[in-house]
Design a protein around this motif. Structure first.
Motif, mmCIF file in Angstrom:
data_model
loop_
_atom_site.group_PDB
_atom_site.id
_atom_site.type_symbol
_atom_site.label_atom_id
_atom_site.label_comp_id
_atom_site.label_asym_id
_atom_site.label_seq_id
_atom_site.Cartn_x
_atom_site.Cartn_y
_atom_site.Cartn_z
ATOM 1 N N UNK A 365 0.836 -1.202 0.000
ATOM 2 C CA UNK A 365 0.000 0.000 0.000
ATOM 3 C C UNK A 365 0.871 1.254 0.000
ATOM 4 N N UNK A 366 1.972 1.221 0.755
ATOM 5 C CA UNK A 366 2.898 2.354 0.752
ATOM 6 C C UNK A 366 3.514 2.577 -0.619
ATOM 7 N N UNK A 367 3.853 1.480 -1.302
ATOM 8 C CA UNK A 367 4.407 1.604 -2.659
ATOM 9 C C UNK A 367 3.373 2.190 -3.613
ATOM 10 N N UNK A 368 2.117 1.828 -3.421
ATOM 11 C CA UNK A 368 1.054 2.379 -4.267
ATOM 12 C C UNK A 368 0.928 3.879 -4.060
ATOM 13 N N UNK A 369 0.959 4.306 -2.799
ATOM 14 C CA UNK A 369 0.888 5.750 -2.521
ATOM 15 C C UNK A 369 2.087 6.488 -3.113
ATOM 16 N N UNK A 370 3.262 5.858 -3.029
ATOM 17 C CA UNK A 370 4.453 6.486 -3.591
ATOM 18 C C UNK A 370 4.344 6.655 -5.095
ATOM 19 N N UNK A 371 3.865 5.634 -5.777
ATOM 20 C CA UNK A 371 3.698 5.713 -7.225
ATOM 21 C C UNK A 371 2.657 6.770 -7.587
ATOM 22 N N UNK A 372 1.582 6.854 -6.788
ATOM 23 C CA UNK A 372 0.547 7.856 -7.058
ATOM 24 C C UNK A 372 1.084 9.265 -6.836
ATOM 25 N N UNK A 373 1.917 9.446 -5.807
ATOM 26 C CA UNK A 373 2.503 10.769 -5.547
ATOM 27 C C UNK A 373 3.382 11.210 -6.714
ATOM 28 N N UNK A 374 4.083 10.249 -7.304
ATOM 29 C CA UNK A 374 4.994 10.570 -8.415
ATOM 30 C C UNK A 374 4.272 10.630 -9.748
ATOM 31 N N UNK A 375 2.992 10.255 -9.735
ATOM 32 C CA UNK A 375 2.218 10.145 -10.976
ATOM 33 C C UNK A 375 2.890 9.183 -11.957
ATOM 34 N N UNK A 376 3.448 8.125 -11.395
ATOM 35 C CA UNK A 376 4.124 7.079 -12.172
ATOM 36 C C UNK A 376 3.068 6.055 -12.589
ATOM 37 N N UNK A 377 2.533 6.170 -13.784
ATOM 38 C CA UNK A 377 1.422 5.336 -14.214
ATOM 39 C C UNK A 377 1.802 3.859 -14.273
ATOM 40 N N UNK A 378 3.006 3.560 -14.729
ATOM 41 C CA UNK A 378 3.443 2.161 -14.770
ATOM 42 C C UNK A 378 3.562 1.593 -13.357
ATOM 43 N N UNK A 379 4.134 2.397 -12.459
ATOM 44 C CA UNK A 379 4.260 1.969 -11.063
ATOM 45 C C UNK A 379 2.908 1.811 -10.394
ATOM 46 N N UNK A 380 1.967 2.686 -10.744
ATOM 47 C CA UNK A 380 0.620 2.593 -10.182
ATOM 48 C C UNK A 380 -0.079 1.320 -10.656
ATOM 49 N N UNK A 381 0.085 1.002 -11.940
ATOM 50 C CA UNK A 381 -0.534 -0.218 -12.477
ATOM 51 C C UNK A 381 0.049 -1.461 -11.816
ATOM 52 N N UNK A 382 1.363 -1.444 -11.612
ATOM 53 C CA UNK A 382 2.017 -2.577 -10.953
ATOM 54 C C UNK A 382 1.557 -2.694 -9.504
ATOM 55 N N UNK A 383 1.449 -1.546 -8.828
ATOM 56 C CA UNK A 383 1.013 -1.544 -7.424
ATOM 57 C C UNK A 383 -0.408 -2.079 -7.293
ATOM 58 N N UNK A 384 -1.278 -1.696 -8.212
ATOM 59 C CA UNK A 384 -2.663 -2.174 -8.186
ATOM 60 C C UNK A 384 -2.694 -3.697 -8.345
ATOM 61 N N UNK A 385 -1.926 -4.218 -9.317
ATOM 62 C CA UNK A 385 -1.899 -5.657 -9.562
ATOM 63 C C UNK A 385 -1.347 -6.414 -8.359
#
Length: 461
Positions: A365-385
């Motif tokens: 969940x922390x990694x997901x928030x980090x990706x969302x803060x950076x607006x890293x779409x690839x990281x967000x997709x990976x975090x969701x999965x």
């Protein structure tokens, strides 16, 4: 990574090696259906459901056969029938249905097979006849008993010697037992007992003993040797010990290759049990707590250790799940990711270490928030999965973030949706006073409005 499980018989962690990887078998002792089950009764439900999920993910969903029985004939059920005037079938059907509904509420998957004891009396009689023929069983005026001293290594699961079982005991003359440790395989009917609790046998009319029921049901559906046999630690002796005795003496082979037992649930440091009167019904808990919160709280302790059941434990579980669902909401629209993280799987593969697995879920969940803060779409997709894959193993994150944050009251949600839509319209009309009034009214109800590029959403806080 291989799965390692703590085997209660050998008192050590062992690499799990099923007899047949294409048909992995697990048997867990289920409920005696005469009343509602308390939360302690549901610890094995959630523990072994988590193991079921791990095994299915490892070997394939169709490769795992999980049987959890229903005991629908027992002294307590007969007493309930006599006290209420309801038939045994009415009582057992009613409480089995409630049990299944409660299990579903804490996200437990249905077992592959749910055998009922009364459907297997014939198989029970077959085993008893085999034991008698081999010299392990004898009849008295009260029923048929297993002759414990005939089995040389009786007591190896609970590490009890025969003299430990006999300490302070005496042979019950009325039952005609040869030894204090001998246990009932078949009980003869007593005057006044209901007819629907009585079956014919070559020894006389009666009903099976408790222990023989599980041996017969597991053998019928899983075979003479099961891969994993589980249940609460309170069942280790005498129930599981007696299962081993009658099954191995009848079939001449190992009854279970891995024995697993979950610890007690405590209330104020004392074991939760109906006899102590300190029980909390799951059905009552579900009135105030979401089933997923209850599951998170239950899995927050290692299954083999005692767990102190408190309101603080539930509050902490709820707060953590709110944070995790909040992180999932931020990455919810970023689809297409592939889960790479093995943290949760590795933790569960190490003797179902759910505390570590839940810590890994929070890390994701922390990694997901980090990706969302950076607006890293690839990281967000990976975090969701990764969050969804981890949740599937743990029996969590089964709803969308909106469903979690808004609750399940459809009428109430429709009212709030209408107020949020009215506020959106007021803002469009530049009616700021009305927009502020609606926002404040919703805030007073604990509703937070979140304005975004795609519109306004809301959640309960």
């Amino acid at each position: 990574m291989s799965i390692r499980l703590y085997d209660s018989l050998n008192r050590e962690k062992r690499v799990f090696e099923p007899q047949d990887p294409s048909r992995v078998t697990m048997y867990v002792c289920g409920p005696t259906v005469y009343n509602r089950a308390h939360i302690g009764n549901f610890r094995p439900v959630m523990v072994f459901d988590t193991l079921f999920r791990l095994l299915r993910s490892t070997y394939g969903e169709d490769a795992v056969v999980y049987a959890r029985n229903v005991t629908d004939i027992e002294d307590k059920i007969i007493t309930a029938s006599q006290e209420t005037g309801e038939s045994i079938e009415e009582i057992t059907t009613k409480y089995a249905k409630i049990y299944d509904e409660d299990a579903a509420a804490v996200n437990a998957l249905p077992p592959t097979i749910v055998p009922w004891a009364t459907d297997h009396v014939g198989e029970m009689l077959d085993i008893i006849e085999t034991l008698e023929r081999k010299g392990y069983a004898y009849a008295t005026d009260a029923g048929v008993f297993f002759n414990v001293p005939q089995m040389e290594d009786y007591g190896r699961l609970a590490k009890r010697k025969p003299e430990d079982n006999q300490a302070g005991a005496r042979v019950d003359v009325d039952l005609g037992k040869r030894d204090p440790s001998d246990f009932a395989l078949w009980k003869f009917a007593k005057p006044g007992e209901p007819e629907d609790a009585i079956w014919d046998s070559k020894w006389g009319r009666g009903r099976p003993g408790w222990h023989i029921e599980c041996s017969a049901m597991a053998t019928k559906h899983l075979g003479k040797t099961v891969d994993i046999h589980g249940g609460g630690v309170d069942l280790q002796f005498p129930h599981h010990e007696n299962e081993i005795a009658q099954s191995e003496c009848a079939h001449g082979q190992t009854w279970a290759n891995y024995w697993m037992h979950n610890g007690f649930l405590d209330m104020g440091g004392e074991k939760m049990s109906k006899s102590l009167g300190n029980v909390v019904l799951l059905n009552d808990l579900l009135e105030d707590w979401d089933g997923e919160v209850i599951r998170f709280a239950m899995l927050s302790g290692h299954y083999r250790a005692p767990l102190d059941w408190t309101k603080d434990l539930l509050e902490q579980a709820k707060a953590t799940l709110n944070r995790i669902y909040g992180a999932l909401r931020r990455v919810w629209d970023a689809e297409g990711g592939i889960a790479q993280d093995r943290g949760v799987r590795d933790a569960l593969s190490d003797d179902l270490n759910t505390p570590i697995a839940l810590a890994e879920l929070s890390r994701l969940a922390g990694a997901a928030n980090g990706a969302a803060d950076r607006k890293d779409m690839a990281g967000m997709a990976e975090a969701r999965a990764e969050l969804l894959a981890a949740g599937a193993l743990l029996g969590m994150l089964t709803r969308t973030p909106a469903e979690w944050e808004q609750g399940s009251d459809s009428d109430e949600n429709a009212r709030i949706d209408a107020m949020v839509a009215a506020r959106v319209q007021a803002r469009a009309d530049k009616n700021w006073a009305e927009a502020d009034r609606l926002r404040d009214e919703l805030a007073a109800e604990g509703i937070e409005i979140m304005d975004g590029a795609s519109g306004a959403t809301w959640r309960r806080v």
